[in-house]
Design a protein around this motif. Structure first.
Motif, PDB file in Angstrom:
ATOM      1  N   MET A   1       0.841  -1.172   0.000  1.00 23.32           N
ATOM      2  CA  MET A   1       0.000   0.000   0.000  1.00 23.32           C
ATOM      3  C   MET A   1       0.888   1.237   0.000  1.00 23.32           C
ATOM      4  O   MET A   1       1.821   1.348   0.771  1.00 23.32           O
ATOM      5  N   THR A   2       0.572   2.170  -0.869  1.00 20.48           N
ATOM      6  CA  THR A   2       1.353   3.387  -1.013  1.00 20.48           C
ATOM      7  C   THR A   2       0.837   4.449  -0.046  1.00 20.48           C
ATOM      8  O   THR A   2      -0.359   4.646   0.096  1.00 20.48           O
ATOM      9  N   THR A   3       1.746   5.128   0.587  1.00 19.85           N
ATOM     10  CA  THR A   3       1.380   6.230   1.478  1.00 19.85           C
ATOM     11  C   THR A   3       1.308   7.507   0.659  1.00 19.85           C
ATOM     12  O   THR A   3       2.196   7.812  -0.126  1.00 19.85           O
ATOM     13  N   ARG A   4       0.215   8.254   0.863  1.00 19.24           N
ATOM     14  CA  ARG A   4       0.036   9.510   0.141  1.00 19.24           C
ATOM     15  C   ARG A   4       0.124  10.675   1.113  1.00 19.24           C
ATOM     16  O   ARG A   4      -0.287  10.569   2.266  1.00 19.24           O
ATOM     17  N   THR A   5       0.622  11.778   0.616  1.00 18.55           N
ATOM     18  CA  THR A   5       0.700  12.972   1.456  1.00 18.55           C
ATOM     19  C   THR A   5      -0.672  13.620   1.548  1.00 18.55           C
ATOM     20  O   THR A   5      -1.576  13.323   0.747  1.00 18.55           O
ATOM     21  N   GLU A   8      -1.544  15.323  -1.663  1.00 22.71           N
ATOM     22  CA  GLU A   8      -1.986  14.385  -2.710  1.00 22.71           C
ATOM     23  C   GLU A   8      -3.431  13.961  -2.473  1.00 22.71           C
ATOM     24  O   GLU A   8      -4.216  13.863  -3.423  1.00 22.71           O
ATOM     25  N   ARG A   9      -3.788  13.720  -1.220  1.00 26.88           N
ATOM     26  CA  ARG A   9      -5.174  13.337  -0.909  1.00 26.88           C
ATOM     27  C   ARG A   9      -6.138  14.475  -1.221  1.00 26.88           C
ATOM     28  O   ARG A   9      -7.226  14.245  -1.765  1.00 26.88           O
TER      29      ARG A   9
END
Length: 131
Positions: A1-5, A8-9
């Motif tokens: 799973m990629t972490t988004r800032t 970005e969200r």
């Protein structure tokens, strides 16, 4: 799973707004700004702050109830600000917020277009109704 800032969200959420979708909150805003009283009041406030009574005289045909309701919803949406000056009688002024000013070119263009093209619309209506 990629972490988004968070940025970005937020950008993904902004891209998700699609007024063609029923649940899109932008639809409520489109409904609001397409109201005839809203467009007339925003145009009336374009040149600067106005008192309630001045707006009532400028926008012919608006009832006190509709004027009050419309100004309240515009204030709630952040398009208009209301300032009260304590005096006898109390002075209440309304003016466009920066967000309201950003909408002004569109609202003025719609008003100008309607005034410039009403004769063609009337002719089209008469032609249609005659069929």
């Amino acid at each position: 799973m990629t972490t988004r800032t968070a940025a970005e969200r937020r950008e993904e959420a902004r891209a998700a707004y699609d007024a063609y979708l029923q649940e899109c909150p932008a639809r409520q805003l489109l409904d609001r700004i397409s109201d005839k009283w809203v467009s007339l009041l925003l145009n009336a406030l374009a040149d600067g702050p106005r008192r309630y009574s001045d707006l009532s005289r400028t926008v012919a045909g608006v009832s006190q109830k509709m004027l009050t309701q419309t100004l309240r919803t515009l204030e709630r949406d952040g398009l208009v600000s209301r300032s009260v000056t304590p005096s006898v009688p109390v002075r209440v002024d309304y003016e466009l917020t920066p967000l309201g000013h950003s909408l002004q070119p569109v609202m003025r263009a719609i008003k100008d277009w309607a005034e410039s093209n009403i004769e063609q619309v009337i002719t089209a209506r008469e032609t249609y109704d005659a069929r």
